[in-house]
Design a protein around this motif. Structure first.
Motif, mmCIF file in Angstrom:
data_model
loop_
_atom_site.group_PDB
_atom_site.id
_atom_site.type_symbol
_atom_site.label_atom_id
_atom_site.label_comp_id
_atom_site.label_asym_id
_atom_site.label_seq_id
_atom_site.Cartn_x
_atom_site.Cartn_y
_atom_site.Cartn_z
ATOM 1 N N VAL A 195 0.833 -1.199 0.000
ATOM 2 C CA VAL A 195 0.000 0.000 0.000
ATOM 3 C C VAL A 195 0.870 1.252 0.000
ATOM 4 O O VAL A 195 0.642 2.197 -0.766
ATOM 5 C CB VAL A 195 -0.951 0.009 1.215
ATOM 6 N N ILE A 196 1.892 1.239 0.840
ATOM 7 C CA ILE A 196 2.794 2.396 0.923
ATOM 8 C C ILE A 196 3.505 2.612 -0.409
ATOM 9 O O ILE A 196 3.646 3.747 -0.884
ATOM 10 C CB ILE A 196 3.800 2.216 2.074
ATOM 11 N N ALA A 197 3.910 1.525 -1.049
ATOM 12 C CA ALA A 197 4.563 1.644 -2.357
ATOM 13 C C ALA A 197 3.612 2.247 -3.389
ATOM 14 O O ALA A 197 4.010 3.063 -4.227
ATOM 15 C CB ALA A 197 5.060 0.280 -2.826
ATOM 16 N N ALA A 198 2.337 1.852 -3.330
ATOM 17 C CA ALA A 198 1.355 2.375 -4.280
ATOM 18 C C ALA A 198 1.079 3.861 -4.060
ATOM 19 O O ALA A 198 0.617 4.544 -4.980
ATOM 20 C CB ALA A 198 0.052 1.591 -4.169
ATOM 21 N N LEU A 199 1.364 4.356 -2.866
ATOM 22 C CA LEU A 199 1.120 5.754 -2.533
ATOM 23 C C LEU A 199 2.352 6.627 -2.756
ATOM 24 O O LEU A 199 2.412 7.759 -2.254
ATOM 25 C CB LEU A 199 0.643 5.875 -1.079
ATOM 26 N N GLU A 200 3.286 6.139 -3.523
ATOM 27 C CA GLU A 200 4.495 6.919 -3.812
ATOM 28 C C GLU A 200 4.123 8.289 -4.394
ATOM 29 O O GLU A 200 3.278 8.405 -5.273
ATOM 30 C CB GLU A 200 5.379 6.177 -4.807
ATOM 31 N N GLY A 201 4.756 9.327 -3.867
ATOM 32 C CA GLY A 201 4.509 10.676 -4.349
ATOM 33 C C GLY A 201 3.361 11.387 -3.660
ATOM 34 O O GLY A 201 3.165 12.588 -3.856
ATOM 35 N N ILE A 202 2.600 10.675 -2.829
ATOM 36 C CA ILE A 202 1.467 11.273 -2.113
ATOM 37 C C ILE A 202 1.989 12.036 -0.891
ATOM 38 O O ILE A 202 2.875 11.566 -0.177
ATOM 39 C CB ILE A 202 0.464 10.190 -1.679
ATOM 40 N N LYS B 234 -0.166 4.410 10.514
ATOM 41 C CA LYS B 234 0.093 5.845 10.470
ATOM 42 C C LYS B 234 1.584 6.124 10.657
ATOM 43 O O LYS B 234 2.167 6.964 9.944
ATOM 44 C CB LYS B 234 -0.720 6.535 11.563
ATOM 45 N N ASP B 235 2.211 5.407 11.578
ATOM 46 C CA ASP B 235 3.639 5.594 11.827
ATOM 47 C C ASP B 235 4.477 5.119 10.644
ATOM 48 O O ASP B 235 5.465 5.765 10.270
ATOM 49 C CB ASP B 235 4.057 4.850 13.091
ATOM 50 N N GLN B 236 4.083 3.991 10.043
ATOM 51 C CA GLN B 236 4.852 3.483 8.908
ATOM 52 C C GLN B 236 4.708 4.385 7.684
ATOM 53 O O GLN B 236 5.646 4.561 6.916
ATOM 54 C CB GLN B 236 4.434 2.056 8.587
ATOM 55 N N LEU B 237 3.539 4.962 7.513
ATOM 56 C CA LEU B 237 3.365 5.945 6.448
ATOM 57 C C LEU B 237 4.252 7.158 6.701
ATOM 58 O O LEU B 237 4.901 7.686 5.777
ATOM 59 C CB LEU B 237 1.903 6.379 6.363
ATOM 60 N N ALA B 238 4.316 7.599 7.953
ATOM 61 C CA ALA B 238 5.157 8.753 8.295
ATOM 62 C C ALA B 238 6.624 8.460 8.009
ATOM 63 O O ALA B 238 7.359 9.327 7.518
ATOM 64 C CB ALA B 238 4.957 9.118 9.771
ATOM 65 N N ASP B 239 7.053 7.230 8.305
ATOM 66 C CA ASP B 239 8.435 6.849 8.010
ATOM 67 C C ASP B 239 8.732 6.923 6.515
ATOM 68 O O ASP B 239 9.892 7.130 6.110
ATOM 69 C CB ASP B 239 8.715 5.431 8.518
ATOM 70 N N ALA B 240 7.685 6.735 5.694
ATOM 71 C CA ALA B 240 7.849 6.812 4.240
ATOM 72 C C ALA B 240 7.631 8.233 3.716
ATOM 73 O O ALA B 240 7.618 8.451 2.501
ATOM 74 C CB ALA B 240 6.871 5.856 3.562
#
Length: 493
Positions: free
Chosen positions: A433-440, A453-459
């Motif tokens: 999911v995080i990979a698919a949200l690249e550039g967001i 939420k934390d893992q998204l923040a790390d990305a």
């Protein structure tokens, strides 16, 4: 993004945003000319009447209204390197594949069954699984019978264009207002890399001659449709290294010949499908490449960005497919059309659209007056009513918007695998999911746990559920204004 079957009682007792709609926003086909629920000043009233409830020709309408494709036209006269109609996965959205082929009589039964149970239905299309204009007698028979039973449904045809000029007069005579033509090239040299052969005038053509004939017939068909006032949408498959740069020229050609919309779709080339491109390793574009090309096409033919590359037997709102609920073995032999659900639904939609339009206008005004010169890409988890109303872990796709000094616009969608199943999240799925949200930049959702939420923040991706159940534009406007130092409804968490 599934929408449940709606009873008349639920239509009157429950808000659209909670139960009955797919995700909504208010951009248009890259402009305001086909996106708002109020007719834009620059659009002819007759054209507006044709598109305002059409989920493919109006980006705003696709959140409120559903399409249905009936698979009555299996024969095809063009071979494309990205197509293999023999492969079918019921859970996959891909053009040209079906689980059941129908006769015209079976198709009519199915249309009545869907119209009785899916009040959002506004459009019936024939998109194969072959070519609707080449397999013309079946297409014509189906439309004639459906119109007798459900006269208020819009009719659509999707075609490769080779046989189209032969049937434009009949399409106009049947009041077909919308036609989609797949045009991947205007240079036959490029066409030789996409089309191995065509079958025309009882003869098989290959190479440059095949591509030249196809090109000439596509342009002729487009010009004939435009001359009769039939709205055309041009589908183009973006194939990196083959026609990706050439599609800029395609956009110019189709605009000059009266195309209403241009829809650039990513190549699907999974080896499992058995297509030539899939088996030879031709890759499809990623989301960033798709957006870059679409941005370069701004100012040309108006763009459609909300396409879901539907199956030839798709049923439901764009982004969902309820076709498996309406297989022939589940449909009674005798059916009578009941218009009451659709009529009640349309009345409720009209009210909600007015509210949404007001909220959208306020939010866009907030963004335009903000002092910030930057742009934000926002991914939204939504399941209905143009609101932020889907749990992060339940999302199967994210709607992507761009907020900039120009306003708020819909730019596409990112499909993902559902992260949370049975109350538990899978780390491997979250990585996808995080990979698919690249550039967001920001993710909006109704609810999100601390771990994702934390893992998204790390990305480098912020996520918030602070705007749960707000209109999408309202939430985006508030965030953009807050980041620009303008007082807004709330600050991002």
């Amino acid at each position: 993004m599934s929408a449940p079957v709606i009873s008349v009682e639920s239509l009157t007792d429950t808000r659209l945003s909670d139960q009955s709609l797919a995700s909504a926003n208010s951009g248009g086909c890259a402009s305001t000319s086909c996106g708002s629920s109020r007719r834009p000043d620059d659009l002819d009233p007759a054209v507006w009447d044709k598109i305002k409830d059409h989920p493919c020709f109006s980006e705003e309408a696709h959140h409120y209204f559903a399409r249905m494709h009936v698979a009555v036209a299996p024969a095809c006269n063009v071979q494309c390197n990205y197509c293999n109609r023999k492969y079918d996965c019921a859970n996959e959205s891909r053009p040209g594949v079906v689980s059941e082929k129908l006769t015209p009589d079976q198709a009519v039964r199915k249309v009545i069954a869907v119209a009785n149970e899916v009040p959002q239905l506004s459009v019936l299309g024939i998109a194969g699984p072959g070519d609707a204009c080449y397999d013309w007698e079946k297409t014509k028979a189906t439309f004639e019978r459906v119109v007798r039973e459900i006269p208020d449904v819009k009719l659509c045809v999707s075609t490769n264009g080779l046989a189209l000029p032969d049937h434009v007069a009949e399409l106009a005579g049947m009041n077909v207002d919308h036609v989609t033509i797949t045009i991947n090239m205007v240079d036959p040299e490029v066409g030789t890399k996409i089309y191995p052969w065509i079958f025309y005038n009882r003869r098989r053509y290959v190479g440059i001659e095949a591509a030249r004939i196809l090109h000439e017939r596509q342009m002729l068909g487009l010009e004939m449709l435009s001359a009769r006032g039939i709205l055309t949408k041009i589908n183009s498959v973006m194939i990196p290294g083959v026609n990706d740069q050439h599609l800029i020229e395609v956009n110019k050609w189709v605009k000059q010949r009266g195309a209403f919309l241009h829809n650039v779709m990513p190549l699907i080339s999974d080896p499992a499908h058995g297509t030539y491109y899939g088996l030879t390793g031709q890759r499809g574009p990623n989301a960033i490449e798709m957006k870059a090309l679409q941005d370069r096409l701004q100012g040309g033919a108006k763009l459609m960005r909300h396409c879901r590359q539907c199956r030839a037997d798709a049923v439901g709102l764009l982004g969902e497919d309820r076709g498996q609920e309406f297989t022939l073995d589940q449909i009674p032999g005798e059916l009578t059309y009941d218009a009451s659900k659709r009529e009640a639904y349309r009345a409720l939609v009209a009210e909600d659209r007015r509210d949404h339009l007001a909220a959208r206008s306020e939010a866009i005004g907030m963004v335009k007056t903000a002092s910030s010169g930057k742009s934000l890409l926002v991914a939204v988890a939504t399941k209905g009513g143009g609101r932020v109303n889907e749990h992060f872990g339940h999302a199967k796709e994210f709607q992507v918007y761009e907020a900039s000094p120009m306003g708020i616009s819909f730019v596409g969608h990112r499909k993902v695998e559902q992260y949370c199943l049975g109350g538990w999240g899978e780390n491997a799925t979250l990585e996808g999911v995080i990979a698919a949200l690249e550039g967001i930049d920001i993710v909006l959702c109704a609810k999100i746990g601390n771990c994702p939420k934390d893992q998204l923040a790390d990305a480098g991706i912020r996520a918030t559920d602070a705007y749960g159940y707000d209109y999408i534009e309202t939430a985006i406007g508030a965030i953009y204004a807050a980041e620009s130092g303008v007082p807004a409804l709330a600050a991002i968490a």
